[in-house]
Design a protein around this motif. Structure first.
Motif, short mmCIF file in Angstrom:
data_model
loop_
_atom_site.label_atom_id
_atom_site.label_comp_id
_atom_site.label_asym_id
_atom_site.label_seq_id
_atom_site.Cartn_x
_atom_site.Cartn_y
_atom_site.Cartn_z
N VAL A 172 0.84 -1.18 0.00
CA VAL A 172 0.00 0.00 0.00
C VAL A 172 0.88 1.24 0.00
O VAL A 172 2.00 1.22 0.50
N PHE A 184 -8.01 5.08 2.58
CA PHE A 184 -8.06 5.37 1.15
C PHE A 184 -8.66 6.74 0.90
O PHE A 184 -9.35 7.31 1.75
N ASN A 240 -14.39 -0.76 -0.28
CA ASN A 240 -14.39 0.65 0.08
C ASN A 240 -15.78 1.28 -0.09
O ASN A 240 -16.18 2.15 0.70
#
Length: 454
Positions: A172, A184, A240
RNA sequence: GGCGGGUUGGCGGAGAGGUUACGCAGCGGAUUGCAAAUCCGUGAAGACCGGUUCGAUUCCGGUACCCGCCUCCA
């Protein structure tokens, strides 16, 4: 009423599908980022979930299904293309959407009820992001807004990962302003040369995932029935989306059923630019492979399994469809499809099983046609490719019949065989029986190669 | 490393704990002047090792191999 069963990725099992509101069954499917022609892999979810759409319409009524598929028209790939070509972004996205429509139409996919564009929902995204900050699930940092994954206990539930496992995998982006490496982006700053919108955090643009949360909420509500897409989107995109939507609308449940299609391969290998086996839907259409044939090949494999595209399959599919089209030509479809076909599709979209049932219906063309329609096949509008060339071969037939009659007497069939061979070379199917001579122009018919009549 | 999918007869590809999948190809037959088309019939399977069971290709466990996602490309 038919009970539809679907494999729900969220629970990893096949479940009875019970809509929240049978009068308005709601489906959201992640659509394309519009920066280039759709490649063959992009087409698989379109075709697969088009069958789902058709099945739902059949079971609940055409007016009782809302199907949303978005266009992502703000994205760094689009920006890169604009920078590369010097063209305005809007030109690129408009052109690509037109291509997409043309290509997916060619595959016989119905247009969704709504096809929202991300750029038309920026205000709603900003509102949702503000709400997430207010609820303590997101934070602004250095012009960015980030989602705080640690604030959502169920993060990773869809894809079966834990935040800690993923960090251990460690691929990441390590940005100093992130509280957690897995956080994110909801919003990011735009430089002057990039598309941007004014926001409480300065001029910027949305992260990738927030658009689907905002648009599904606007068009389908906080809780809806089915969310579909490719398995590659399961993580991080869908994970997400769930985090954003569930935190913004607690208790609504977001999507109840998650459907994911497996990936497509080409001749046994992943389709990729580096392997040189990368091609678009348009490439195939231009090569003379009808959209209906592509569709048939797709539907021969269950959506949950990897599908291998091969030239051999396309050839076989074309032959089968040509045969079926011959059977249903000029036939009015029956009022309803065969129950066995509906049952196969209701069993987690068993399209391969449904096609097997279609083979059993060749004795009843009207039912075959009505049943094939559930799969988007044998539609009159997409059958031009299989139409026999309009030519009058009656003079040739009469001539061949005369030669044959004479040969029957003389026992010398040389002239008959010569003409037959010549006709076959021109792509004509020659059928001779006691009833007479029949000439049918075939797939490779070439009028220029027809033998003369001397 | 983490997560997930797959492995069925020559090829493609499903369902079902015990009875023919199906399609294409092959083979045999009918038909044909010969073919084609059509029709009828037919052989052939379940990666490997264990377990559960009266019985498993189908359920459970393990092994091997292939593929994908986690990283721009779906």
């Amino acid at each position: 009423m038919t009970t539809i069963r679907l494999h729900n990725t969220k629970t990893r099992r096949k479940e009875d599908f019970v809509p929240i509101d049978p009068a308005n069954v709601r489906v959201y499917c992640c659509g394309p980022t519009v920066y280039d022609r759709a490649h063959l892999g992009n087409a698989r979810p379109v075709v697969v979930f088009d069958v789902l759409f058709r099945l739902l319409r059949h079971v609940y009524g055409a007016d009782h299904v809302t199907y949303v598929r978005n266009f992502t028209d703000v994205d760094d790939k689009i920006n890169a293309k604009a920078a590369e070509t010097g063209r305005p972004i809007r030109d690129i996205t408009e052109e690509t959407i037109a291509w997409y429509h043309a290509d997916m139409d060619a595959l016989g996919a119905l247009r969704p009820t709504h096809e929202p564009r991300a750029t038309d929902y920026i205000a709603q995204m900003i509102a949702m992001i503000q709400d997430l900050i207010a609820r303590g699930h997101a934070y602004a940092a250095e012009g960015h807004v980030l989602f705080d994954v640690r604030s959502f206990a169920d993060y990773g539930q869809l894809s079966g990962r834990s935040v800690d496992d993923m960090i251990a995998g460690a691929r990441v982006e390590v940005a100093p302003y992130k509280r957690d490496p897995m956080d994110f982006v909801l919003w990011k700053p735009s430089s002057d040369d990039l598309p941007g919108w004014d926001s409480p955090w300065g001029r910027g643009r949305p992260g990738w995932h927030i658009e689907c949360s905002a648009m599904s909420f606007e068009l389908l509500g906080a809780g809806f029935d089915i969310h579909a897409g490719g398995i590659d989107l399961q993580f991080p995109h869908h994970e997400n989306e769930i985090a954003q939507s569930c935190c913004a609308h607690p208790g609504a449940g977001f999507a109840r059923y998650w459907l994911h299609n497996e990936m497509l391969q080409v001749e046994g290998k992943k389709m990729s630019k580096s392997l040189g086996n990368f091609f678009t839907v348009r490439d195939l259409l231009d090569k003379g492979i009808p959209g209906e044939v592509i569709r048939f090949v797709f539907l021969q494999t269950h959506y949950g399994k990897p599908m291998d595209w091969t030239a051999e399959k396309a050839a076989q599919a074309k032959a089968t469809l040509r045969k079926w089209r011959g059977l249903v030509a000029g036939i009015e479809p029956a009022p309803s499809p065969a129950p066995a076909v509906v049952a196969a599709l209701a069993d987690d979209l068993n399209t391969a099983g449904a096609i097997a049932e279609l083979h059993a219906l060749t004795g009843d063309p009207a039912v075959l046609k009505a049943s094939a329609a559930l799969l988007g096949l044998l539609d009159d509008a997409m059958g031009d490719w299989a139409a026999a060339p309009a030519v009058d071969l009656s003079a040739h037939a009469a001539h061949l019949a005369a030669l044959r009659e004479a040969a029957m007497q003389s026992k010398d069939f040389a002239a008959v065989d010569a003409m037959k061979a010549a006709l076959m070379a021109a792509g004509v199917e020659v059928r001779m029986s006691k009833a007479g001579v029949e000439l049918l122009p075939g797939p490779g018919f070439d009028a220029a190669r027809l033998p003369g009549l001397c």
